[in-house]
Design a protein around this motif. Structure first.
Motif, short mmCIF file in Angstrom:
data_model
loop_
_atom_site.label_atom_id
_atom_site.label_comp_id
_atom_site.label_asym_id
_atom_site.label_seq_id
_atom_site.Cartn_x
_atom_site.Cartn_y
_atom_site.Cartn_z
N ILE A 55 0.87 -1.18 0.00
CA ILE A 55 0.00 0.00 0.00
C ILE A 55 0.90 1.23 0.00
N SER A 57 0.65 5.34 0.59
CA SER A 57 -0.22 6.45 0.96
C SER A 57 0.51 7.77 0.74
N ARG A 59 1.35 9.79 2.83
CA ARG A 59 2.39 9.94 3.86
C ARG A 59 3.72 9.37 3.39
N ASP A 60 3.67 8.23 2.67
CA ASP A 60 4.90 7.61 2.15
C ASP A 60 5.56 8.55 1.15
N THR A 82 4.55 0.30 1.64
CA THR A 82 4.57 -0.58 2.81
C THR A 82 4.17 -1.97 2.33
N ALA A 84 4.10 -4.88 4.45
CA ALA A 84 3.37 -5.66 5.47
C ALA A 84 1.99 -5.03 5.65
N VAL A 85 1.07 -5.36 4.74
CA VAL A 85 -0.24 -4.70 4.74
C VAL A 85 -1.21 -5.45 5.65
N ILE A 86 -1.90 -4.68 6.48
CA ILE A 86 -2.98 -5.24 7.31
C ILE A 86 -4.26 -5.14 6.48
N ARG A 105 -2.07 2.77 13.38
CA ARG A 105 -1.91 4.20 13.07
C ARG A 105 -1.92 4.46 11.57
N ARG A 107 -4.81 4.89 8.00
CA ARG A 107 -6.18 5.33 7.70
C ARG A 107 -6.84 4.57 6.57
N HIS A 108 -6.17 3.53 6.09
CA HIS A 108 -6.70 2.76 4.96
C HIS A 108 -6.53 1.27 5.21
N VAL A 109 -7.57 0.49 4.89
CA VAL A 109 -7.46 -0.97 5.03
C VAL A 109 -8.05 -1.64 3.78
N PRO A 110 -7.21 -2.36 3.03
CA PRO A 110 -7.74 -3.10 1.88
C PRO A 110 -8.63 -4.25 2.34
#
Ligand code: AMP
Length: 150
Positions: A55, A57, A59-60, A82, A84-86, A105, A107-110
């Motif tokens: 993912i 974002s 921020r990255d 990133t 290691a995606v949750i 921490r 704001r996005h979850v696939p």
């Protein structure tokens, strides 16, 4: 309340019906343009078989620009995302989803299906919008109940 309830509401809007993805071979500039075009904060990086590979974002992008300057825009997404995606499933509760966001921490979850294939993405903004609509719906039902003759 479940993740699928949020996805259902999202699917009713033209913008929310599409899950924006990119390949890790894309450049950071291309990914940034996708975020801007779709007015979103993160793009899910998929492998060619439709699985979640990472993912990326906003921020990255800000972090790498601060570290390396504008030349970073020609780096590939795979260098910055990133890995290691949750993820969550459509059958997860909103409570579980919010706990994942708070703990991690982010704001996005696939959202993935039983085979691990990407089926959507839920952002903190989607969750807030869902809650506000739910509260408005409840308030309106209560108002109707109070004002109707008994
Ligand atoms: P966000 O708050 O979603 O803009 O992301 C903040 C940071 O967490 C960035 O480094 C993202 O790549 C990372 N991130 C975003 N979503 C997830 C997720 N579901 N699992 C793991 N990392 C994530």
């Amino acid at each position: 309340m479940y993740v699928h309830s949020v996805l259902k509401i999202k699917a009713q809007t033209r913008q929310g019906a599409v899950t924006v993805t990119a390949l890790e071979t894309a450049t950071l500039l291309e990914a940034t343009q996708k975020l801007a075009t779709h007015k979103i904060g993160a793009v899910v990086i998929t492998s060619p078989d439709g699985r979640v590979a990472g993912i990326l974002s906003e921020r990255d992008i800000v972090r790498v620009l601060a570290q390396s300057g504008p030349d970073a825009l020609s780096a590939t997404v795979g260098d910055v995302m990133t890995r290691a995606v949750i993820t969550c499933t459509a059958d997860d509760t909103i409570k579980t989803l919010m706990a994942k966001m708070t703990r991690g921490r982010f704001r996005h979850v696939p959202v993935v299906d039983g085979q691990g294939l990407l089926t959507g993405v839920v952002s903190i903004g989607d969750v807030v919008k869902f809650h506000v609509e739910e509260i408005e719906h409840e308030a309106s039902a209560l108002r109707d109940y109070i004002t109707q003759p008994h």
